[in-house]
Design an enzyme around this catalytic site. Sequence first.
Site, PDB file in Angstrom:
ATOM      1  N   CYS A 209       5.525  18.807   5.242  1.00 22.44           N
ATOM      2  CA  CYS A 209       5.884  19.906   6.143  1.00 22.44           C
ATOM      3  C   CYS A 209       4.790  20.970   6.152  1.00 22.44           C
ATOM      4  CB  CYS A 209       7.166  20.575   5.684  1.00 22.44           C
ATOM      5  SG  CYS A 209       8.539  19.450   5.548  1.00 22.44           S
TER       6      CYS A 209
ATOM      7  N   ARG B 255      -1.495  17.414   8.415  1.00 24.21           N
ATOM      8  CA  ARG B 255      -0.653  17.101   7.258  1.00 24.21           C
ATOM      9  C   ARG B 255       0.331  15.976   7.560  1.00 24.21           C
ATOM     10  NH1 ARG B 255      -0.490  21.808   3.811  1.00 24.21           N
ATOM     11  NH2 ARG B 255       1.635  21.395   3.142  1.00 24.21           N
TER      12      ARG B 255
ATOM     13  N   ASN C 264       9.995  24.155   3.224  1.00 25.23           N
ATOM     14  CA  ASN C 264       9.095  23.071   2.872  1.00 25.23           C
ATOM     15  C   ASN C 264       9.415  22.711   1.420  1.00 25.23           C
ATOM     16  OD1 ASN C 264       6.968  21.466   2.249  1.00 25.23           O
ATOM     17  ND2 ASN C 264       5.362  22.978   2.673  1.00 25.23           N
TER      18      ASN C 264
ATOM     19  N   GLU D 147      -4.613  -5.763  -6.025  1.00 22.52           N
ATOM     20  CA  GLU D 147      -4.686  -4.495  -5.286  1.00 22.52           C
ATOM     21  C   GLU D 147      -6.098  -3.896  -5.399  1.00 22.52           C
ATOM     22  OE1 GLU D 147      -3.125  -3.018  -3.103  1.00 22.52           O
ATOM     23  OE2 GLU D 147      -3.683  -0.923  -3.228  1.00 22.52           O
TER      24      GLU D 147
ATOM     25  N   LYS E 208      -8.491  -3.119  -2.198  1.00 16.85           N
ATOM     26  CA  LYS E 208      -9.048  -1.782  -1.958  1.00 16.85           C
ATOM     27  C   LYS E 208     -10.554  -1.858  -1.781  1.00 16.85           C
ATOM     28  CE  LYS E 208      -6.337  -0.123  -1.275  1.00 16.85           C
ATOM     29  NZ  LYS E 208      -4.930  -0.044  -1.000  1.00 16.85           N
TER      30      LYS E 208
ATOM     31  N   GLU F 198     -11.492  -3.334   1.665  1.00 14.51           N
ATOM     32  CA  GLU F 198     -11.222  -2.421   2.784  1.00 14.51           C
ATOM     33  C   GLU F 198     -12.254  -1.307   2.879  1.00 14.51           C
ATOM     34  OE1 GLU F 198      -6.652  -1.604   3.383  1.00 14.51           O
ATOM     35  OE2 GLU F 198      -7.159  -1.456   1.272  1.00 14.51           O
TER      36      GLU F 198
ATOM     37  N   HIS G  28      -9.929 -22.722 -13.517  1.00 17.74           N
ATOM     38  CA  HIS G  28      -9.572 -23.802 -12.582  1.00 17.74           C
ATOM     39  C   HIS G  28     -10.378 -23.737 -11.294  1.00 17.74           C
ATOM     40  CE1 HIS G  28      -6.322 -24.969 -15.220  1.00 17.74           C
ATOM     41  NE2 HIS G  28      -5.940 -23.699 -15.276  1.00 17.74           N
TER      42      HIS G  28
ATOM     43  N   LYS H  20      -3.638   2.123  10.349  1.00 18.90           N
ATOM     44  CA  LYS H  20      -2.737   2.630   9.308  1.00 18.90           C
ATOM     45  C   LYS H  20      -1.368   1.967   9.403  1.00 18.90           C
ATOM     46  CE  LYS H  20      -1.637   5.108   5.839  1.00 18.90           C
ATOM     47  NZ  LYS H  20      -2.118   4.517   4.586  1.00 18.90           N
TER      48      LYS H  20
HETATM   49  C1  F6R Z   1      -3.930  -1.525   2.283  1.00 16.90           C
HETATM   50  C2  F6R Z   1      -2.917  -1.190   3.271  1.00 16.90           C
HETATM   51  C3  F6R Z   1      -2.210  -2.306   3.962  1.00 16.90           C
HETATM   52  C4  F6R Z   1      -0.722  -1.991   4.058  1.00 16.90           C
HETATM   53  C5  F6R Z   1      -0.007  -3.058   4.887  1.00 16.90           C
HETATM   54  C6  F6R Z   1       1.493  -2.810   4.925  1.00 16.90           C
HETATM   55  O1  F6R Z   1      -4.553  -0.394   1.779  1.00 16.90           O
HETATM   56  O2  F6R Z   1      -2.664  -0.042   3.529  1.00 16.90           O
HETATM   57  O3  F6R Z   1      -2.417  -3.521   3.311  1.00 16.90           O
HETATM   58  O4  F6R Z   1      -0.197  -1.936   2.768  1.00 16.90           O
HETATM   59  O5  F6R Z   1      -0.513  -3.055   6.198  1.00 16.90           O
HETATM   60  O6  F6R Z   1       1.791  -1.574   5.501  1.00 16.90           O
HETATM   61  P1  F6R Z   1       3.161  -0.856   5.230  1.00 16.90           P
HETATM   62  O7  F6R Z   1       3.242  -0.540   3.783  1.00 16.90           O
HETATM   63  O8  F6R Z   1       3.103   0.371   6.079  1.00 16.90           O
HETATM   64  O9  F6R Z   1       4.242  -1.803   5.654  1.00 16.90           O
END
Ligand code: F6R
Length: 613
Positions: free
Chosen positions: A2, A27, A100, A486, A490, A493, A509, A608
């Site tokens: 918020c 934000r 908030n 993970e 990262k 990406e 293997h 995103k």
């Molecule tokens: C990696 C990333 C993506 C999301 C995936 C699922 O950094 O952000 O792999 O995790 O696209 O997205 P959500 O969690 O929004 O369903």
Amino acid sequence: MCGIVGYVGNKEAYPIIIDGLKKLEYRGYDSSGVALLHDHSIQLFKKKGRVSALEETVVGEKLTATIGIGHTRWATHGAPSDRNAHPHYSNSKSIAMIHNGIIENYSQLKAELITKGYIFHSDTDSEVLLNFIEDIKINNNSTLEEAVRIALKRVTGAYVILLIDIDLPDTIIAARKGSPLVIGIGDNEHFLGSDASPMLAYTKDVVYINDYELAIITSNELILKNIGNERVTPFIQRLDLNLSQIEKGGYEHFMLKEIFEQPQTINDSFRGRLDVSAHSITLSGLDTVLTKLDQAQRIVIVGCGTSWHAGLLAEYIIEELCRINVEVEYASEFRYRNPIITDKDFIIAVSQSGETADTLVALEKAKGKGATIFGVVNVVGSSIARLADAGMYTHAGPEIGVASTKAFTAQVVALILFALKVANHKRTITDERYKQLIEQLSEVPTMVEWIFATQLEKIKHIAYKYANAKDFLYLGRGYNFPIALEGALKLKEISYIHAEGYPAAEMKHGPIALVDDTLPIVFVATKDSYHEKIVSNMQEVKAREGRVIAVISVGDELTKDIADDYIEVPYADEIISPLLSTIPLQLLSYYIGVSKGLNVDMPRNLAKSVTVE
Ligand code: F6R
């Protein structure tokens, strides 16, 4: 998260407030609103959607007030909608308030107010606090300032509140605990904001309000008091900042800001749920489907990308603590094959955005077959949250950086709380271990701070040292295997370097054929029940001249000696430890991406929220 804005002075308040709300758009928000005080009456407008939608609702209105408050809302209690948007009116409509933060004991206060005849027009905790204040004001015959002070002594949670009252035609009352509030000092005018961005065009002299302080603000006076009603001298600072620095909180990128927010966001996911002294966990969403879970033959966790990694970790944790069979599915595979799903299945959907198309369709399919859907979602009121029968929000706040960081740790916290609550309910965990895990979990924010304070330079050094590598391998075992996956995701990406995550024992293997003196291999090797085994895997790599970067528990001298480079994290129980070992890997990817001059907040080809197949 918020955003709040306020103005009191001699100019028209509305354009200043709207402009301020636009400055806070970065934000993230789902609705906005404004309340203006003029001639002992309040004009209030609010609207779901962008600030531009709010602007459309006021077209043709006469807006000459010189005092007002405005809000952009990021939903926490109640879906994004016009009615849940702020400001709220008190029942008598004589006070308007924006908030908030999160009021943890709102349901208890709401029940008290309902017995007194109060009516609620939204699902928010904020409207409860406002009516609680009004009730005190009326019953104690007190001023608004006194009523706010009395009310705040009874609420638990976090807040910044701004109130206007028809009885106080030239005053804004503000208070803060746990959420930010800045007051800008102008020439016979004052500006209020969640940060300094709404006021930067008008003044650079600001006062940062501290927790438990209450401000009484008119155009020419700022009175600051503590919650005990003692005057506090405002400390005026001159800002030397530009707007983009403020939006990113002084960080170079949103990704870095979000990584550093994790002590706070992890605390936020505990809020109202974890009571460490009572060793209790409250998950009201889970309570509504606990019978379904008791009857379930298995749990199926569905997600994509980082959310799938959180799900994979949850499989290990839930099976260990709750002794329930768990399967983890890529939503994109699950939706297209013909999975055997019945009304005895309990599905956990993990999603930051709550809008991922593959996850959504997979859930619709499972729901169609009678399964119970439990959502672990960040965005309140999103499609997945609405489709779920029950769930828990992860409360990580808006994640702007495309690569998920703070949303991942918030998902893991939520899933650990879920597992602990279910294990305690099913009596598959001893009281001693349950208490020990609750206590350690509550210490995670401090342990993450420790990593930032002590390991940052080392991580930067390692990032620059290996930034030119063509490939990386990430290896982990047990609870740290999903963290290796993970970490590799990262890096891919953010740096566009090819990286693969593997269970460490699988290396022999196949992937071991890749090992030579150019291949950096990141071992997630904190002290856990697999530790000796992963150290042996490390030796196998060293014997083939591979380059070992190890994430280890602090003081693990033996592993330090084997690794070429190491990063330490505090020692924690193996169930909690992944929350720590993931942090250096986020930072490693970030600094490698930055060293290559890449746009880490918006990597190429990525979105995103993946709302297409
Ligand atoms: C990696 C990333 C993506 C999301 C995936 C699922 O950094 O952000 O792999 O995790 O696209 O997205 P959500 O969690 O929004 O369903």
